[in-house]
Design an enzyme around this catalytic site. Structure first.
Site, PDB file in Angstrom:
ATOM      1  N   HIS A 112      31.500  75.315  40.483  1.00 46.17           N
ATOM      2  CA  HIS A 112      31.071  73.928  40.680  1.00 46.17           C
ATOM      3  C   HIS A 112      31.942  72.954  39.908  1.00 46.17           C
ATOM      4  CE1 HIS A 112      27.526  75.360  42.737  1.00 46.17           C
ATOM      5  NE2 HIS A 112      27.132  76.034  41.675  1.00 46.17           N
ATOM      6  N   HIS A 137      32.468  69.265  30.758  1.00 44.95           N
ATOM      7  CA  HIS A 137      32.961  69.602  32.099  1.00 44.95           C
ATOM      8  C   HIS A 137      33.413  68.335  32.800  1.00 44.95           C
ATOM      9  CE1 HIS A 137      28.624  68.709  32.603  1.00 44.95           C
ATOM     10  NE2 HIS A 137      29.026  68.132  33.713  1.00 44.95           N
ATOM     11  N   HIS A 139      34.146  66.066  36.619  1.00 43.08           N
ATOM     12  CA  HIS A 139      33.828  65.793  38.023  1.00 43.08           C
ATOM     13  C   HIS A 139      34.995  64.999  38.601  1.00 43.08           C
ATOM     14  CE1 HIS A 139      29.545  67.013  37.690  1.00 43.08           C
ATOM     15  NE2 HIS A 139      29.668  66.549  36.447  1.00 43.08           N
ATOM     16  N   HIS A 163      31.949  64.813  31.175  1.00 49.78           N
ATOM     17  CA  HIS A 163      30.621  64.873  30.576  1.00 49.78           C
ATOM     18  C   HIS A 163      30.647  65.828  29.391  1.00 49.78           C
ATOM     19  CE1 HIS A 163      28.594  63.685  34.654  1.00 49.78           C
ATOM     20  NE2 HIS A 163      29.158  62.658  34.042  1.00 49.78           N
ATOM     21  N   THR A 245      23.052  65.854  36.627  1.00 53.54           N
ATOM     22  CA  THR A 245      23.550  65.445  37.951  1.00 53.54           C
ATOM     23  C   THR A 245      23.717  66.625  38.889  1.00 53.54           C
ATOM     24  OG1 THR A 245      25.875  65.589  37.263  1.00 53.54           O
ATOM     25  CG2 THR A 245      24.746  63.488  36.916  1.00 53.54           C
ATOM     26  N   THR A 246      23.328  67.810  38.444  1.00 54.84           N
ATOM     27  CA  THR A 246      23.346  69.013  39.271  1.00 54.84           C
ATOM     28  C   THR A 246      21.992  69.705  39.159  1.00 54.84           C
ATOM     29  OG1 THR A 246      24.214  70.349  37.441  1.00 54.84           O
ATOM     30  CG2 THR A 246      25.822  69.357  38.936  1.00 54.84           C
TER      31      THR A 246
END
Length: 364
Positions: A112, A137, A139, A163, A245-246
């Site tokens: 992801h 991580h 995005h 993040h 957000t996941t």
């Protein structure tokens, strides 16, 4: 300590996955609609190569993770004209970020995102409790797309977003426990834009991506100064209550989104967009567009640690106003010039008349 950290990671993975498969598939066309005009949205999707909504995409997250459909979800679009200035918001104080120890950090392609483990010696102050770092991580979008960040400011997305995840270690024993409690987590959001030069701090991560191209691959990263991933002005930020957000989208996150952005080069961004795969075997699927679209703010309040300098005019209006002022000044100068010239001419005429009259009087 290492065993404890590994245990936390296992617990977190189990909590996040919940035994269910989820993807970002189906987010692509929704994001496209944010960039297309409303009347052209359906036609743009129909005529493009965008992936149609899948059975595990964001629209279906609430089917397996009910909290993903709740009313305090993240990310959000931060409208600066609607934020509330709070002078009591303290300055953010990251501790241990500049010295993360001597042991290598684990970099992981989890299918992801790309995730870097962080030692518990890193923590945040400036909150009601002590928040210990767990991981960071990224995005991002895909080549040709205008955005990639999850949060937006005044409807503007940036190329990517970092993040950094922390949990309240004063109140909870583990990340998995804190993740299900109000304000159990504190996440720093750093918007990333493209600059002219390579960012050395981000290169510590991006230079290793080729070692974890496929899902579930891991590699080691030498410890580095994590503070350099942050923007310079940490005192300027937005704060609101939101969610992961996941999936499982727990509404337990105290979000801090910095007003100032970090920068990476276009080459670094391309490396992020073109290196990783979300699968292990053929057919390989490129890991891109791993960002959730902004969620409704509903009744939540977004606080700001600084006073916004708000302009009453757009850039176009300011330019027009500047040209108008310049033209007006020029006209005024010309008017003054001609008036002064006329007055001078009149004075010269009066002087000649006086001289002529005096001459006549002398002759008489």
């Amino acid at each position: 300590m290492l065993l404890f950290t590994l245990l936390l990671e296992v617990i977190w993975i189990l909590a996040a996955d919940g035994g269910q498969h989820w993807t970002y598939e189906g987010e692509l066309e929704n994001q496209h609609c944010l960039w297309a005009s409303e009347e052209n949205c359906s036609r743009s999707i129909r005529d493009s190569d965008l992936t149609l909504p899948g059975p595990h995409g964001p629209d279906h997250w609430p089917d397996s993770y009910p909290e993903c459909g709740s009313n305090a979800q993240s990310p959000i679009n931060i409208q600066t004209q609607s934020v509330t200035f709070d002078p009591e918001l303290p300055a953010l104080q990251p501790h241990g970020y500049d010295q993360p120890g001597t042991k290598p950090l684990e970099l992981h392609n989890n299918g992801h995102t790309v995730q870097l483990s962080l030692p518990p010696t890193l923590h945040l102050e400036g909150f009601s409790g002590k928040y210990v770092a767990v991981q960071l991580h990224l995005h991002w979008g895909q080549k040709g797309s205008p955005g990639g960040s999850e949060h937006q400011i005044n409807s503007e997305a940036t190329a990517a977003e970092l993040h950094i995840v922390h949990y309240d270690s004063d109140s909870y024993e583990s990340l998995s426990e804190a993740a299900q409690r109000p304000q159990g987590l504190a996440v720093l959001g750093i918007l990333i834009e493209v600059g002219e030069t390579k960012n050395p701090a981000y290169e510590h991560i991006l230079s290793r991506l080729h070692e974890i191209r496929h899902k579930d691959q891991k590699t080691s990263v030498p410890p580095f100064n994590v503070t350099e991933l942050l923007p310079p002005r940490l005192e300027q930020y937005f704060r609101y209550n939101g969610s992961l957000t996941t999936p499982p989208c727990y509404q337990s996150v105290l979000w801090t989104v910095f007003n100032q952005r970090a920068q990476i080069s276009i080459g670094q961004l391309e490396k992020l967009r073109e290196t990783l795969f979300s699968t292990q075997e053929e057919p390989l699927t490129l890991l891109v567009q791993n960002h959730r679209v902004p969620q409704p703010l509903n009744q939540r309040i977004v606080l700001a640690s600084f006073i916004q300098v708000r302009s009453l005019y757009t850039t176009g209006k300011m330019l027009s106003l500047g040209v108008g002022i310049l033209f007006g000044c020029l006209c005024l100068l010309l008017a003054v010039y001609f008036i002064a010239r006329k007055i001078r001419k009149k004075r010269l005429g009066n002087q000649k008349s006086v001289v002529f009259t005096s001459a006549q009087a002398t002759e008489a």
